[in-house]
Write an enzyme that holds these catalytic residues in place. Structure first.
Site, PDB file in Angstrom:
ATOM      1  N   THR A 191      -2.818  -8.579   2.292  1.00 27.76           N
ATOM      2  CA  THR A 191      -2.105  -7.765   3.267  1.00 27.76           C
ATOM      3  C   THR A 191      -2.506  -8.191   4.674  1.00 27.76           C
ATOM      4  O   THR A 191      -3.629  -8.658   4.868  1.00 27.76           O
ATOM      5  CB  THR A 191      -2.509  -6.297   3.018  1.00 27.76           C
ATOM      6  OG1 THR A 191      -1.951  -5.914   1.773  1.00 27.76           O
ATOM      7  CG2 THR A 191      -2.073  -5.356   4.101  1.00 27.76           C
ATOM      8  N   GLY A 245       2.187   1.537  -1.817  1.00 30.42           N
ATOM      9  CA  GLY A 245       0.736   1.593  -1.567  1.00 30.42           C
ATOM     10  C   GLY A 245       0.397   2.338  -0.290  1.00 30.42           C
ATOM     11  O   GLY A 245       1.186   3.137   0.224  1.00 30.42           O
ATOM     12  N   GLY A 303      -4.714   0.100  -2.735  1.00 36.08           N
ATOM     13  CA  GLY A 303      -4.062   1.129  -1.933  1.00 36.08           C
ATOM     14  C   GLY A 303      -4.221   2.549  -2.414  1.00 36.08           C
ATOM     15  O   GLY A 303      -4.346   3.478  -1.606  1.00 36.08           O
TER      16      GLY A 303
END
Ligand code: ASP
Length: 347
Positions: free
Chosen positions: A213, A243, A267
């Site tokens: 991410t 998430g 997440g």
């Protein structure tokens, strides 16, 4: 005896100063100063898992992202534009799990999430489960600026942002063999080939190298903080799973009173602990310093529940912090006082 005790303390003090990641910490923001901090995901990021070439590629892309955001700030641009510019660079690169490098869900499809927050007004925008928007962070900004909502999902989000001229792409744009290989590996389809470390490294298949991410936080010349996060989620996630990254307070938070935060990791745990907001609250209401607040949430809350990941933080005085309970995290910062750093591996 007293002297001996004092002498024994000196090296300890030196060590603790050096390990503090906030280095030249200031308790007041210098007038007109600005800064940007980014991450490119956390996880099982060990030196041994990367060739020198791969390390160079990541470092160059992180530097490019930092420069893009920094240039906006240097010209007097606002922090929201700076983080967009930095995140765009990482979304356009197949190296990170966002935009072009997004991971696949259990159905072999890519669904992306992103969010953005303005620390001055607490305005926020987010999109979830999109797969035709080239840069999901731009879509989050449109939701924030041009609708009265905070989060739009799927088709509705795509229809809205298309009207505002955000670049749309066919979902095939997001294809990368590397991410597909990772899905097949997780789903057990490549069992026979996966026992050779060299093969694993070349194809980015190391087991726990899951995250990627991207996120950015900036503080501009006016002292306004903005934070944003963009992701493809987690490999082999269930179709429709959302998430922490698009959830304000979990994966992203910004408040001029305290700091900006962007998270990466498993997440579900960041949602359950409302991680980013929790860190901000610990600073605002419990008087913890950012380092202590990050540690408390990452280790005593997320870690204890079984979650893994990291967070970057930029406080209201322009000080940079980061921490993670995973092996590594792609991370870097660049400040108007001339300091900058890019790191990938262990703390
Ligand atoms: N936090 C992201 C998610 O759970 C994944 C990541 O950080 O790589 O969707």
């Amino acid at each position: 005896m007293k002297k001996l005790i004092i002498l024994l303390w000196i090296p300890l003090l030196l060590i603790s100063c050096e390990t503090s990641n906030a280095k030249k910490e200031s308790s007041k923001r210098a007038p007109n100063s600005f800064a940007i901090v980014i991450h490119g995901g956390a996880g099982g990021i060990k030196r041994a898992y990367f060739t020198e070439e791969q390390q160079k590629a990541y470092t160059q892309k992180l530097q490019e992202a930092l420069n893009a955001g920094y240039n906006v700030l240097e010209k007097g641009g606002i922090s929201l534009d700076a983080i967009e510019a930095a995140i765009n660079v990482m979304e356009n690169s197949p190296l990170f799990n966002a935009g072009k490098g997004a991971v696949y869900n259990s159905e072999g499809k890519q669904e992306m999430d992103a969010s953005i927050m303005d620390g001055k007004t607490l305005n926020s925008g987010a999109v979830a489960g999109v797969n035709h928007i080239k840069n999901p962070i731009l879509a989050a900004r449109i939701v924030m600026d041009s609708s009265k909502h905070v989060m739009l999902s799927g088709k509705g989000a795509e229809i809205l942002v298309k009207k505002f001229g955000v670049k749309m792409v066919d979902s095939s744009y997001f294809f990368t063999q590397k991410r597909l290989n990772q899905l097949h590996k997780v789903q057990g389809k490549q069992k026979k080939q996966t026992n050779k470390t060299a093969f694993l490294i070349k194809n980015n298949l190391i087991d726990d190298h899951k995250y990627g991410t991207v996120g950015a936080i900036a503080i501009d010349k006016n002292g306004n903080i903005a934070a944003g996060t963009s992701t493809g989620g987690m490999t082999n996630k269930k179709y429709g799973r959302i998430g922490d990254s698009p959830i304000i307070g979990a994966g992203t938070y910004a408040n001029n009173k305290t700091c900006g935060i962007s998270a990466t990791g498993t997440g579900e745990y960041f949602i359950r602990t409302v991680a980013a907001h929790e860190v901000s609250n610990l600073i605002q209401y419990k008087g913890l310093n950012p380092e202590e607040a990050l540690h408390e949430v990452l280790f005593n809350q997320i870690g204890k529940l079984g979650g893994e990941g990291g967070m970057i933080l930029l406080d209201k005085n322009g000080n940079v912090y980061w921490d993670f309970n995973s092996t590594g995290m792609f991370r870097g910062f660049k400040k108007s006082d001339g300091s900058q750093k890019i790191e990938m591996f262990e703390k």
